[in-house]
Design an enzyme around this catalytic site. Structure first.
Site, PDB file in Angstrom:
ATOM      1  CB  THR A 167      36.085  49.273  40.896  1.00  0.00           C
ATOM      2  OG1 THR A 167      37.445  49.227  40.518  1.00  0.00           O
ATOM      3  CG2 THR A 167      35.660  47.918  41.412  1.00  0.00           C
ATOM      4  CG  ASP A 198      41.204  46.647  45.203  1.00  0.00           C
ATOM      5  OD1 ASP A 198      41.568  47.098  44.097  1.00  0.00           O
ATOM      6  OD2 ASP A 198      40.065  46.836  45.671  1.00  0.00           O
ATOM      7  N   GLY A 221      43.801  50.366  43.985  1.00  0.00           N
ATOM      8  CA  GLY A 221      43.911  48.982  44.440  1.00  0.00           C
ATOM      9  C   GLY A 221      45.109  48.702  45.327  1.00  0.00           C
TER      10      GLY A 221
END
Ligand code: GLY
Length: 309
Positions: A167, A198, A221
């Site tokens: 990410t 998340d 996440g």
């Protein structure tokens, strides 16, 4: 001491032939964000523009280069947060736009909501004049190859990706002491259609508060959500821990409770910063006092002066 910016390009296992491009990408993005801050720009603008560069870089799992869902499609999540007002904007499961972080900022500034999803987010993007891009323009050969390989293996995407997700994100404090955080992701490889991780969830995928500091995480996440990782780190900082101590405490707790692997970049209201992870690697870079710091392995910090422009 101010301004400061720290960015990451994802925690997990970074293949040896992708290490150099991961470091180059975060270095370039953080230098861009730092130049905004040095010209007197806001922390919000700096984290947004830093994340835009990372979204546009096909080497990262966000924007162009996003991982694919179980049907081989791109669904992206992003969030931005303003530590001055605690305002935040996010999008989840957004398709066919180049920069989800820009749409998140518009959600924050032009709506009274915190998060828009899927069709509603696309409709809002159209209203805001954000152009739709062909899905193929967000898909790289590498992401298609990884999708195919995992699909053929029949393995569980969550189990096989523990510690492999990536990410992008950034935290910053500007010369006025305002703090911001931004995070953007394609999510988890071969995730179910409609899976929300998340990233767009406030307190999980980002948090920023001028009175304490800011966090942008990367990693698994579901684990990050179970412990509300970003807000948990700020809680530890409120109790007097430094960014490094707070990040280590929260990452340790997450591993102990739910075996989660992740990484974070953190800044506090004094400009102290940290980049920490319990995964094998995380590409990150930070800029402060005209010095650039960066690394990819645990406890590795390279430092060099930032040339004057
Ligand atoms: N941390 C990104 C995700 O799990 O979607």
């Amino acid at each position: 001491m101010l301004p400061v910016i720290v960015a990451h390009g994802g925690a997990g296992y970074i293949l040896p032939d992708r290490e150099a491009s991961a470091i180059a990408g975060v270095r370039e993005a953080v230098l861009h964000g730092y130049s905004i801050l040095q010209r007197g720009g806001t922390a919000l603008d700096a984290v947004e523009e830093t994340v835009v560069l990372l979204e546009n870089n096909p080497k990262f799992n966000a924007g162009c280069g996003s991982v694919l869902n179980e049907l081989g499609e791109v669904e992206m999540d992003a969030i931005i947060m303003d530590g001055k007002t605690l305002n935040s904007g996010a999008v989840s499961a957004i398709r066919r736009i180049a920069n989800p972080i820009k749409l998140s900022r518009l959600v924050m500034e032009k709506t009274s909501h915190l998060c828009l999803t899927d069709q509603g987010a696309s409709r809002f993007a159209k209203e805001m004049g954000i152009p739709e891009v062909p899905e193929e323009s967000l898909i790289t050969e590498y992401s298609r190859m990884r999708w195919q390989k995992l699909k053929e293996s029949g393995l569980d995407p969550v189990e096989t990706q523990m510690g492999k997700t990536g990410t992008v994100g950034a935290v910053a404090i500007d010369s006025e002491g305002n703090i911001a955080s931004a995070t953007s992701t394609g999510g988890m490889l071969n995730k179910m259609v409609g899976r929300v991780g998340d990233t767009p969830c406030i307190g999980c995928g980002a948090y920023a508060d001028n009175q304490v500091g800011a966090v942008s995480p990367t990693g698994h996440g579901e684990a990050i959500m179970k412990v509300t990782l970003s807000r948990l780190i700020l809680f530890h900082m409120e109790q007097g821990k430094s960014p490094k101590e707070a990040a280590d405490a929260a990452l340790g707790y997450m591993y102990e409770r739910v075996q989660g692997l992740a990484g974070v970049v953190v800044v506090d209201k004094t400009g102290d910063w940290s980049a920490r992870f319990n995964s094998r690697q995380m590409s990150w870079a930070a800029a402060k006092n005209n010095q650039l710091h960066y690394g990819i392995y645990k406890d590795q910090i390279n430092t060099e002066p930032i040339p004057k422009t």
